[in-house]
Design a protein around this motif. Structure first.
Motif, mmCIF file in Angstrom:
data_model
loop_
_atom_site.group_PDB
_atom_site.id
_atom_site.type_symbol
_atom_site.label_atom_id
_atom_site.label_comp_id
_atom_site.label_asym_id
_atom_site.label_seq_id
_atom_site.Cartn_x
_atom_site.Cartn_y
_atom_site.Cartn_z
ATOM 1 N N GLY A 167 0.836 -1.200 0.000
ATOM 2 C CA GLY A 167 0.000 0.000 0.000
ATOM 3 C C GLY A 167 0.874 1.255 0.000
ATOM 4 N N ARG A 168 1.948 1.234 0.799
ATOM 5 C CA ARG A 168 2.836 2.399 0.882
ATOM 6 C C ARG A 168 3.565 2.621 -0.445
ATOM 7 N N ASP A 169 4.000 1.523 -1.086
ATOM 8 C CA ASP A 169 4.649 1.652 -2.403
ATOM 9 C C ASP A 169 3.683 2.274 -3.411
ATOM 10 N N ALA A 170 2.423 1.831 -3.322
ATOM 11 C CA ALA A 170 1.422 2.354 -4.278
ATOM 12 C C ALA A 170 1.303 3.872 -4.114
ATOM 13 N N ILE A 171 1.265 4.329 -2.864
ATOM 14 C CA ILE A 171 1.192 5.780 -2.626
ATOM 15 C C ILE A 171 2.452 6.443 -3.207
ATOM 16 N N GLY A 172 3.612 5.808 -2.983
ATOM 17 C CA GLY A 172 4.896 6.385 -3.401
ATOM 18 C C GLY A 172 5.051 6.497 -4.916
ATOM 19 N N THR A 173 4.279 5.717 -5.680
ATOM 20 C CA THR A 173 4.390 5.824 -7.144
ATOM 21 C C THR A 173 3.921 7.200 -7.632
ATOM 22 N N GLY A 174 3.215 7.922 -6.733
ATOM 23 C CA GLY A 174 2.713 9.247 -7.116
ATOM 24 C C GLY A 174 3.815 10.273 -7.299
ATOM 25 N N PHE A 175 4.976 10.074 -6.652
ATOM 26 C CA PHE A 175 6.021 11.096 -6.758
ATOM 27 C C PHE A 175 6.474 11.265 -8.202
ATOM 28 N N GLU A 176 6.568 10.154 -8.915
ATOM 29 C CA GLU A 176 7.016 10.263 -10.313
ATOM 30 C C GLU A 176 5.896 9.936 -11.294
ATOM 31 N N CYS A 177 4.676 9.784 -10.755
ATOM 32 C CA CYS A 177 3.530 9.432 -11.614
ATOM 33 C C CYS A 177 3.793 8.167 -12.414
ATOM 34 N N VAL B 77 -1.137 -1.776 8.037
ATOM 35 C CA VAL B 77 -2.063 -1.855 6.889
ATOM 36 C C VAL B 77 -1.306 -1.530 5.599
ATOM 37 N N LEU B 78 -0.487 -0.473 5.640
ATOM 38 C CA LEU B 78 0.206 -0.050 4.413
ATOM 39 C C LEU B 78 1.365 -0.959 4.039
ATOM 40 N N SER B 79 1.753 -1.855 4.951
ATOM 41 C CA SER B 79 2.821 -2.798 4.588
ATOM 42 C C SER B 79 2.241 -3.993 3.828
ATOM 43 N N ARG B 80 0.899 -4.136 3.860
ATOM 44 C CA ARG B 80 0.273 -5.251 3.125
ATOM 45 C C ARG B 80 0.300 -4.955 1.629
ATOM 46 N N LEU C 288 -4.888 5.497 -3.431
ATOM 47 C CA LEU C 288 -4.768 6.228 -4.698
ATOM 48 C C LEU C 288 -5.011 7.729 -4.500
ATOM 49 N N LEU C 289 -5.866 8.070 -3.535
ATOM 50 C CA LEU C 289 -6.044 9.499 -3.230
ATOM 51 C C LEU C 289 -4.743 10.061 -2.632
ATOM 52 N N LEU C 290 -4.149 9.321 -1.713
ATOM 53 C CA LEU C 290 -2.873 9.767 -1.118
ATOM 54 C C LEU C 290 -1.808 9.875 -2.208
ATOM 55 N N ARG C 291 -1.810 8.917 -3.133
ATOM 56 C CA ARG C 291 -0.863 8.948 -4.263
ATOM 57 C C ARG C 291 -1.012 10.245 -5.063
ATOM 58 N N ALA C 292 -2.280 10.665 -5.214
ATOM 59 C CA ALA C 292 -2.540 11.877 -6.015
ATOM 60 C C ALA C 292 -2.060 13.140 -5.304
ATOM 61 N N LEU C 293 -1.883 13.044 -3.974
ATOM 62 C CA LEU C 293 -1.583 14.255 -3.201
ATOM 63 C C LEU C 293 -0.104 14.434 -2.903
ATOM 64 N N VAL C 294 0.714 13.366 -3.046
ATOM 65 C CA VAL C 294 2.088 13.432 -2.532
ATOM 66 C C VAL C 294 2.916 14.554 -3.153
ATOM 67 N N ASN C 295 2.637 14.883 -4.401
ATOM 68 C CA ASN C 295 3.430 15.927 -5.075
ATOM 69 C C ASN C 295 2.918 17.338 -4.822
ATOM 70 N N ARG C 296 1.845 17.453 -4.056
ATOM 71 C CA ARG C 296 1.163 18.754 -3.901
ATOM 72 C C ARG C 296 0.977 19.420 -5.268
ATOM 73 N N PRO C 297 0.360 18.715 -6.214
ATOM 74 C CA PRO C 297 0.238 19.288 -7.560
ATOM 75 C C PRO C 297 -0.728 20.470 -7.565
ATOM 76 N N PRO C 298 -0.549 21.405 -8.506
ATOM 77 C CA PRO C 298 -1.439 22.580 -8.541
ATOM 78 C C PRO C 298 -2.877 22.250 -8.947
ATOM 79 N N LEU C 299 -3.070 21.080 -9.595
ATOM 80 C CA LEU C 299 -4.425 20.715 -10.043
ATOM 81 C C LEU C 299 -4.749 19.295 -9.577
ATOM 82 N N LEU C 300 -5.903 19.158 -8.939
ATOM 83 C CA LEU C 300 -6.375 17.820 -8.545
ATOM 84 C C LEU C 300 -7.574 17.458 -9.402
ATOM 85 N N VAL C 301 -7.549 16.264 -9.979
ATOM 86 C CA VAL C 301 -8.700 15.771 -10.731
ATOM 87 C C VAL C 301 -9.210 14.550 -9.979
#
Ligand SMILES: Nc1ncnc2c1ncn2[C@@H]1O[C@H](COP(=O)(O)OP(=O)(O)OP(=O)(O)O)[C@@H](O)[C@H]1O
Length: 552
Positions: free
Chosen positions: A417-427, A459-462, A476-489
């Motif tokens: 789960g944590r890796d999935a969130i981390g994929t957001g840094f580089e999309c 939970v996130l280690s699973r 996936l919501l956390l993934r979308a937020l990690v970069n603090r992007p200017p636009l959220l969809v």
């Protein structure tokens, strides 16, 4: 062994069996055929349920289940994503072990039907709405392929897929029947389209139609209202009611606690923490009302007043003029003009199939036709001057399409789960090592947005794939937020979440955007879940209808 069974059955602490259990055949395959079975649709009398391969002293999935559905009753199984609601559906599909096995099977009425109907595998159908193609295994698949030229392997039309599935199930189908049911589900215009071209809501209605044509005796529908616009929700419920009344087939709905119960539902099986409580709907109504999500808006304010209350947005992030998208002669978007500024919150509205996902794919640069639009400026540059991956690092994106496509490997190569969130840094959609600073960003977001039970990291280690649907959506919501992007969809970003997760996420998003000044494009058919207040002038609306946009 039998004394041990009856001890477990009566809820006493189970004693380890002297001999291991033999693996029982699917318990619902045990038939008797007494006449009294005719009026009993489902029976789970005073039993415990274990995962297959497990037995006492392992704890049961459910203990002391005592549930009977009689012919003519209309039931809804209600529970959050983490409640075990899905496990209960799996019990009905014969995927778990019931002790003691119910005499006459789980569906006693089947024993009174002709022989080929007696096998639950032929008679009990399940629509789970997992739209991920099974052939793709656990890897990521490119959901944007849908927007380009249809590939040979994706040419199967809705019509042919329906006929194929019905034939596979041994149910002959009449052309007239396909058309009639397709019309009732508002799919008749789409029968000749390739399956990949269907929108999310259209795909979900097609899944219902596909199962109906296999002529089951009982149809289990898991959260059938998710992703449907209000009109199609009402139509589907009316159709299901009519089918249930005629037993063609009997319908069993699985719903979230925050979903309103349809009027025609007479009984509820409420699932929580390994328990199933059953009874007439009235017994649960008060309890369920606490879960309903209420709109933050107050109503009664004029449009003019709302416009006056609006604050001016900041710099222009998206500027589109005269955007058109067509597939051969099918025009999906016509002459769309839309400007999104920093700090603005937009609600993108429209019925299923109106073009919302298509418009978003223009904005995220996923749509091949985004390159050829005469005036499409994203973050100050024409679309064609952005590399897609760099463009997408400016956009925090969650959608049902992304949810379905996200990799779900188990075992070697599984993302946690944590890796999935981390994929957001580089999309990206695969594992990337993270810096200490990035770990801190994830920690801070998890602390602010996730349930307290996530705090210890377990939970996130699973594996991401082993989390329940609401937990996956939250990752996936956390993934979308990690970069603090200017636009959220954020498209159907609360799908699968329970009401507490939704309440926390709404509070968080309000303060996150207030502090960060991001622009948000919000898409949901559940208007009451919107975190911003229309009446306070916090939200602008863009509504799609017949390919055209109206802005208010
Ligand atoms: N390749 C294609 N060929 C023809 N029509 C297509 C193709 N791809 C999409 N469409 C059509 O475009 C329309 C818009 O689809 P889109 O996914 O944008 O709808 P949506 O508003 O997001 O719907 P939903 O609320 O169900 O998610 C749909 O009617 C769909 O059938």
């Amino acid at each position: 062994m039998s004394s041990m069974l009856s001890a477990a059955w009566r809820g006493r602490p189970p004693i380890r069996p002297a001999v291991p259990y033999r693996v029982l055949p699917r318990s619902y395959r045990r038939y008797s055929g007494p006449a009294q079975n005719k009026d009993i649709v489902l029976r789970l009398p005073a039993c415990d349920v274990y995962r297959y391969g497990e037995a006492p002293p392992k704890p049961p999935l459910f203990s002391g289940v005592d549930w009977i559905i009689r012919e003519g009753e209309a039931w809804a199984v209600v529970g959050t994503a983490s409640s075990g609601k899905n496990d209960l559906l799996e019990v009905l599909l014969g995927h778990h072990r019931i002790l003691p096995p119910p005499p006459g099977g789980v569906f006693p009425f089947l024993t009174t039907l002709p022989l080929q109907k007696q096998d639950p595998l032929n008679s009990i159908a399940h629509v789970s709405f997992a739209t991920r193609p099974k052939s793709l295994g656990g890897g990521f698949y490119d959901y944007s392929a849908r927007y380009g030229a249809v590939r040979d392997e994706d040419r199967l039309t809705l019509h042919d897929s329906l006929v194929k599935e019905a034939e596979r199930a041994g149910a002959g189908v009449e052309e007239e029947e396909v058309r009639e049911l397709a019309r009732k589900l508002d799919l008749d215009r789409l029968l000749k389209l390739p399956l990949v071209a269907l929108s999310n809501g259209q795909t979900r209605r097609a899944s219902v139609l596909r199962k109906l044509l296999t002529r089951p005796e009982v149809l289990l529908l898991d959260e059938p209202l998710t992703g449907l616009d209000p009109l199609h929700r009402a139509n589907l419920l009316t159709l299901l009611h009519a089918l249930h009344a005629q037993r063609t087939p009997r319908i069993l709905l699985a719903l979230r606690p925050q979903d309103p119960l349809p009027d025609w539902v007479s009984h509820v099986a409420l699932v929580s923490s390994g328990q199933v409580r059953t009874g007439p709907k009235a017994e649960f109504q008060e309890e369920l009302e606490k879960h309903h999500v209420h709109s933050v808006g107050r109503g009664g304010v004029s449009e003019e007043e709302i416009r006056k209350r609006r604050k001016e947005g900041g710099e222009v992030l998206v500027d589109m003029k005269d955007v058109n998208i067509a597939y051969e002669d099918r025009k999906v978007l016509k002459h769309i003009n839309w400007t999104i500024r920093a700090g603005e919150q937009w609600h993108l509205q429209g019925a299923n199939g109106s073009g919302k996902t298509t418009l978003l794919s223009v904005l995220t640069g996923d749509h091949p036709q985004s390159y050829v639009q005469p005036h499409l400026y994203l973050f100050g540059k024409p679309r064609r001057r952005h590399a897609t991956i760099a463009l997408q690092q400016n956009i925090g994106f969650v959608s049902p399409e992304l949810y379905n496509a996200f990799p779900r490997r188990l075992g070697t190569g599984a993302l946690s789960g944590r890796d999935a969130i981390g994929t957001g840094f580089e999309c990206t959609f695969s594992y990337r090592p993270r810096s200490a600073e990035q770990e801190q960003v994830i920690d801070a977001l998890v602390e602010a947005l996730a349930p307290p039970s996530w705090a210890d990291g377990e939970v996130l280690s699973r594996p991401f794939a082993a989390l329940n649907p609401g937990e996956q959506t939250l990752c996936l919501l956390l993934r979308a937020l990690v970069n603090r992007p200017p636009l959220l969809v954020l498209d159907e970003v609360f799908a699968g979440m329970d009401d507490e997760m939704v309440a926390r996420a709404r509070r968080f998003l309000r303060s996150y955007v207030r502090e960060g000044g991001q622009a948000v494009v919000w898409v949901s058919h559940w208007e009451e879940e919107m975190p911003w207040e229309w009446e306070k002038g916090e939200v602008r609306r863009i509504r799609l209808q017949n390919g055209e946009a109206t802005i208010s």
